[in-house]
Design an enzyme around this catalytic site. Structure first.
Site, short mmCIF file in Angstrom:
data_model
loop_
_atom_site.label_atom_id
_atom_site.label_comp_id
_atom_site.label_asym_id
_atom_site.label_seq_id
_atom_site.Cartn_x
_atom_site.Cartn_y
_atom_site.Cartn_z
N HIS A 38 -9.57 0.76 0.91
CA HIS A 38 -9.40 1.25 2.29
C HIS A 38 -10.66 0.81 3.04
CE1 HIS A 38 -6.98 4.96 0.67
NE2 HIS A 38 -6.12 4.10 1.18
N HIS A 89 0.84 -1.21 0.00
CA HIS A 89 0.00 0.00 0.00
C HIS A 89 0.87 1.25 0.00
CE1 HIS A 89 -3.78 2.07 0.30
NE2 HIS A 89 -3.37 2.77 1.33
N ARG A 124 -5.51 15.22 6.64
CA ARG A 124 -6.00 15.04 5.28
C ARG A 124 -6.16 16.38 4.56
NH1 ARG A 124 -11.65 12.32 3.31
NH2 ARG A 124 -12.37 14.34 4.03
N ASP A 179 2.25 3.10 2.94
CA ASP A 179 1.16 4.06 2.82
C ASP A 179 1.62 5.50 2.63
OD1 ASP A 179 -1.32 5.23 2.88
OD2 ASP A 179 -1.85 4.64 4.89
N HIS A 205 -5.89 -1.21 5.81
CA HIS A 205 -6.23 -0.62 7.11
C HIS A 205 -7.42 -1.38 7.72
CE1 HIS A 205 -3.54 2.65 6.22
NE2 HIS A 205 -4.30 3.15 5.27
ZN LIG Z 1 -4.07 4.66 1.73
#
Ligand SMILES: [Zn+2]
Length: 494
Positions: A263, A60, A113, A351, A300
């Protein structure tokens, strides 16, 4: 230089354990034609300079996020992120679930984010190429020989399509080819900003796709037949794709043998929103609505119930755990003992690339459990006489192939001829007996001492003496030019 056809290792990790004097034959396509222990060194074989491990799959990755690793580690002070109040005049983009989705006044995943979007809105194809080249070179030195790109940064900064809609995907493919790492591209279906939302937010405009777009992208990427490149598909998340979107894509995929990533349960807030909208938790919903199988990779799988673990185990799907990112973003801790006990395939990924070292991911997979359970050797399997490092490493090797859509993986006949040579002169390996070399690599090596002395991909040495040399022996890859391009991209973006 003629292609190398035979390697010999003093020790190699074969069938999940150390075995001595291993002869490794490489066929013309760069796959293992032979893997045999207890073999004398034949004339003409290349003697490897240390104990040999299979390469690992990084299952990932969002390559562009490497550009701000280490740069979001300061709080902007008390804040109310967009998620807390919802977009101006709108509803909460996660859906109409519980109001405590974000905790205002704290840095959390959702505030991170927002910063990530600010970066994502500005990265050009040339910058992505520079960032990914630096990242993939680091991943090779981190013990990975294959990386799965969960790729959703598709369109121009204004949201319109590039002349070649795969411009950004090719930037990733070019970067991987330059350093010689294998790449599985996973174009992502991302169609809405949250449960019940009609579409994406303005700042998500570069991500917008539908099932037909993703399927066409997958087909084109595979049809290119580039060496060391294959493609699967991905769904951003249950909040990012509606039930109809997901069904449309799985209908297009049908029985095709390719990985399907999603996800699944990273943040408690998205689980609460999923329950509010569907009545089910994410893994419950997905297992109930779709006949999952070994192609499916639940990224995740952080927040689970025993019933969800049982349902995933029964489906044959795998999970992908990203310990360093899940720690960095404050996601929570996956139920490692539960997933291991259920025998669910478990791959690892880096990630957001807060770290790029496979051994560090494995270490934190175990350390997270030790910290919360106040026990040692949580991943040990005494009946199998398996230590945590061995058990987690074997899990990552076994699950890595399916996660990347590769039929076989590791030091086995037919798998791609990838390997890592541990450096017996590295600090963490000094005086360590052969049987403890993996334990030392996972639990005692700092970043410098964990770097393999050599890395081979598809029968070619791409890391020599700890440095990336790339796939072309005639024109060795040099770090300096790539490092300068990376630094220039960061300067322009920051
Ligand atoms: Zn991701």
């Amino acid at each position: 230089m003629a292609a190398v056809t035979q390697l010999h290792a003093p020790w190699a990790w074969v069938d999940g354990r150390w075995q001595p004097d291993v002869l490794l034959g490489i066929d013309a396509s760069g796959h293992w034609s032979e893997v045999s222990a207890n073999q004398a060194l034949p004339a003409g074989a290349v003697q490897l300079p240390g104990p040999v491990l299979p390469g690992l799959v990084n299952a990932h990755s969002h390559a562009f996020q490497r550009a701000f690793a280490g740069l979001t580690e300061r709080s902007d002070g008390p804040q109310t992120c967009r998620e807390a109040s919802g977009p101006p005049g709108g509803t909460n983009p996660l859906g109409s679930g519980p109001s405590r989705i974000p905790e205002s006044g704290r840095d959390n995943f959702w505030s991170w984010r927002e910063r990530m979007y600010a970066l994502a809105l500005r990265v050009t194809p040339a910058q992505l190429r520079a960032i990914a080249t630096q990242l993939y070179a680091e991943l090779l030195r981190g013990g990975y020989t294959q990386v799965c790109e969960f790729h959703y940064l598709h369109h121009r900064e204004d949201g319109s399509a590039y002349d070649d809609e795969l411009e950004m995907a090719w930037a990733l493919a070019d970067a991987a080819a330059e350093v010689g790492i294998g790449l599985t591209l996973l174009p992502v279906l991302y169609a809405r900003s949250g449960f019940g939302a009609a579409g994406l937010r303005p700042e998500q405009r570069r991500f917008k796709t539908d099932a037909a777009w993703v399927w066409a992208a997958q087909q084109r990427l595979n049809a290119a037949r580039r060496p060391l490149l294959n493609a699967g598909v991905a769904l951003h998340s249950l909040r990012g794709a509606s039930a109809q979107d997901i069904r449309a894509l799985t209908d297009l995929v049908g029985g095709a043998d390719l990985p399907i990533h999603i996800h699944i349960a990273e943040q408690t807030a998205e689980i609460e929103a999923c329950v509010a909208h569907t009545g089910l938790r994410p893994m419950q919903w997905l297992c109930a609505e779709h006949a999952l199988d070994a192609r499916w990779q639940l990224v995740h799988a952080t927040h689970s119930t025993p019933a969800e673990i049982a349902a995933v185990a029964a489906s044959g799907a795998g999970v992908v755990i990203c310990p360093s990112t899940e720690a960095n973003l404050g996601d929570g801790l996956a139920d490692l003992p539960g997933w291991l006990a259920a025998g669910v395939p478990m791959a690892i990924g880096s990630d957001s690339h807060a770290t790029r070292s496979a051994s560090e991911e494995l270490r934190w997979l175990e350390y997270g459990q030790r910290l919360t359970l106040r026990q040692r050797n949580v991943a040990a399997d005494p009946p199998a006489q398996s230590a945590p490092a061995a058990r987690l490493f074997n899990a990552a090797v076994a699950a890595g192939g399916p996660a990347a859509g590769l039929a076989s993986w590791g030091l086995v006949r037919g798998a791609r001829a990838d390997l890592l040579v541990l450096d017996p002169a590295a600090d963490a390996q000094l005086g360590v007996s052969p049987m403890h070399r993996l334990d030392a690599w996972v639990f005692s090596a700092d970043a410098a001492s964990a770097v393999p002395r050599e890395v081979w991909v598809a029968g070619r040495r791409v890391v020599a003496a700890g440095r990336v040399v790339g796939p072309d022996a005639q024109a060795p890859w040099g770090r300096d030019r790539a490092a300068a391009a990376f630094a220039e991209a960061l300067a322009a973006l920051s």
